[in-house]
Design a protein around this motif. Structure first.
Motif, short mmCIF file in Angstrom:
data_model
loop_
_atom_site.label_atom_id
_atom_site.label_comp_id
_atom_site.label_asym_id
_atom_site.label_seq_id
_atom_site.Cartn_x
_atom_site.Cartn_y
_atom_site.Cartn_z
N UNK A 153 0.83 -1.21 0.00
CA UNK A 153 0.00 0.00 0.00
C UNK A 153 0.87 1.26 0.00
N UNK A 154 1.90 1.25 0.81
CA UNK A 154 2.79 2.40 0.87
C UNK A 154 3.46 2.64 -0.47
N UNK A 155 3.96 1.56 -1.07
CA UNK A 155 4.65 1.69 -2.36
C UNK A 155 3.69 2.23 -3.43
N UNK A 156 2.46 1.74 -3.45
CA UNK A 156 1.51 2.16 -4.47
C UNK A 156 1.13 3.63 -4.31
N UNK A 157 0.84 4.05 -3.10
CA UNK A 157 0.39 5.43 -2.87
C UNK A 157 1.54 6.41 -3.08
N UNK A 158 2.70 6.11 -2.51
CA UNK A 158 3.84 7.01 -2.66
C UNK A 158 4.28 7.07 -4.12
N UNK A 159 4.20 5.94 -4.82
CA UNK A 159 4.58 5.93 -6.23
C UNK A 159 3.71 6.82 -7.09
N UNK A 160 2.48 7.08 -6.64
CA UNK A 160 1.57 7.95 -7.38
C UNK A 160 1.65 9.40 -6.91
N UNK A 161 2.56 9.67 -5.97
CA UNK A 161 2.71 11.03 -5.47
C UNK A 161 1.87 11.31 -4.23
N UNK A 162 1.32 10.26 -3.62
CA UNK A 162 0.53 10.44 -2.41
C UNK A 162 1.37 10.25 -1.16
N UNK A 163 0.70 10.28 -0.02
CA UNK A 163 1.38 10.22 1.27
C UNK A 163 0.84 9.06 2.08
N UNK A 164 1.73 8.11 2.39
CA UNK A 164 1.35 6.92 3.13
C UNK A 164 2.60 6.33 3.76
N UNK A 165 2.51 5.94 5.02
CA UNK A 165 3.63 5.26 5.69
C UNK A 165 3.08 4.07 6.47
#
Length: 417
Positions: free
Chosen positions: A120-132
């Motif tokens: 989930x982190x990889x997918x969201x961050x890869x799209x320019x979003x914020x997730x940890x």
């Protein structure tokens, strides 16, 4: 600075020493700004200032300050924390999860529940979003971070002595010019504090990325606000830099490098500048981040869990506020050093470094009960809006009792008075 058992006094109930951190941060700012010595701040006012968004009223109403997409989510193997207060971050979150742009929180929750926290982190961050991912505390990592200064200050360039223009006790920074390239909480708290001490603070924002209206009213006190496309109007911005005494940077290091505004580049072109820099994470490759995300990544969320099975949070955005006050203290001290010995300096810290400091302080087994803080507030009018905000927490002998009101967002010319 003498330290007290202030975590028992500042009503910010938590297992970690949030109140003590807040006391030390606000006291550091007062000591650095005062030419004659600090005044002890009011513990209740510190707590209110750290939770200023909860005291903010606009036309008598409390604004909605959190997006439903800024929260903890359960995943297939744990938890993640996301941040979606800005529309472009909310959109990127949905894009990363391959959902429609109007997908509901329930739909997002279902998608995340079927993923691992890492995926989930990889997918969201890869799209320019914020997730940890919500992680457990890592004491060796925090110990390594604490081996570095809480606020790093180093000389970057040689330049002549610049005497402080004012000897005013109430406004020790009067006559000094500060460019503000920060957003959200930590940076604006730092520059709001410098403005309280009399500095002429000019905040510059890109025309295409407005700040949430409530956030500007909560932290824009005493500053002018202008819109400028730095990349397209480089000459205008360089003229502002040439006449500035300090600049405060809150953009990611990679974004600053693209704009030619890394501390080294700034010091090369303008060696007289005191450069304040804030980031979410340490290092030159710091990704996007917010206080809530750093709490989740650092282990704070689990330490503040209400039940041991769901993550929790500090009673305030304490990493943001402490970083802001500490950076203001460092910038004020660097300006005094320049007045004595010359030279431009870099002053910087990160939310993650502040988190490591908090994690190294004494802690309780349970949050202590305490009465809500008795907040001093102030009222003003901005662009036809009636606004109530918390009055200053930083104190020094002769310091102002109230902030000057914010100016309308983006309503000033991008030039010095």
């Amino acid at each position: 600075m003498r330290q007290t058992a202030s975590r028992h006094l500042v009503p910010l109930p938590s297992r970690l020493a949030t109140g003590d951190l807040a006391w030390r941060s606000v006291s550091a700012a007062g000591s650095a700004l005062s030419p004659t010595g600090a005044s002890w701040p009011d513990p209740d006012q510190i707590a209110a200032a750290y939770r200023s968004d909860r005291h903010l009223l606009i036309d008598g109403e409390a604004p909605e300050v959190w997006s439903p997409l800024s929260r903890f989510w359960r995943t297939g193997d744990g938890w993640v924390r996301t941040h979606g207060n800005y529309p472009h971050h909310a959109s990127a979150l949905r894009i990363g999860l391959r959902l429609a742009n109007d997908a509901s929180p329930d739909e997002i929750g279902e998608r995340l529940a079927a993923m691992t926290a890492a995926a989930a982190t990889e997918a969201v961050v890869g799209a320019g979003g914020l997730c940890v991912p919500v992680r457990r505390e890592n004491p060796p990592h925090d110990q390594a971070l604490r081996r570095h200064p809480l606020v790093e200050t180093r000389r970057l360039a040689d330049s002549p002595v610049r005497a402080l223009p004012s000897d005013s006790t109430a406004a020790p920074l009067s006559g000094l010019r500060v460019l503000d390239l920060t957003r959200v909480i930590a940076g604006p708290v730092a520059t709001r504090t410098l403005a309280l001490a009399g500095a002429d603070v000019l905040r510059i924002d890109p025309p295409h990325l407005p700040e949430p209206g409530w956030q500007h009213l909560d932290t824009g006190h005493g500053k002018r606000s202008a819109l400028l496309d730095i990349a397209a109007e480089r000459g205008s911005f360089e003229r502002l830099l040439a006449d500035a005494d300090a600049i405060v940077l809150g953009y990611r290091p990679s974004a600053l490098a693209r704009l030619g505004l890394s501390p080294i580049e700034l010091a090369t072109r303008h060696p007289h500048l005191v450069i304040g820099q804030l980031s979410a994470w340490p290092g030159s490759a710091s990704p996007r981040g917010f206080d809530s995300l750093v709490q989740a990544e650092s282990g704070i969320a689990w330490l503040e869990s209400p039940d041991g099975t769901t993550p929790g949070a500090l009673p305030a955005q304490a990493l943001d506020h402490s970083a802001g006050y500490l950076l203001a203290a460092g910038i004020a001290s660097a300006l005094r050093y320049r007045a004595e010995a010359g030279g431009g300096r870099l002053v910087r810290t990160s939310l993650r470094r502040v988190a490591a400091e908090l994690l190294g302080m004494p802690r309780r087994t349970a949050a202590a009960d305490c009465d809500p803080p008795r907040a001093r507030t102030q009222d003003f009018s901005v662009a036809g809006l009636r606004v109530t905000t918390v009055a200053p927490a930083v104190r020094w002998p002769g310091s102002p009792e109230h902030f000057r009101p914010p100016r309308p967002w983006g309503g000033d010319p991008a030039e010095w008075w």
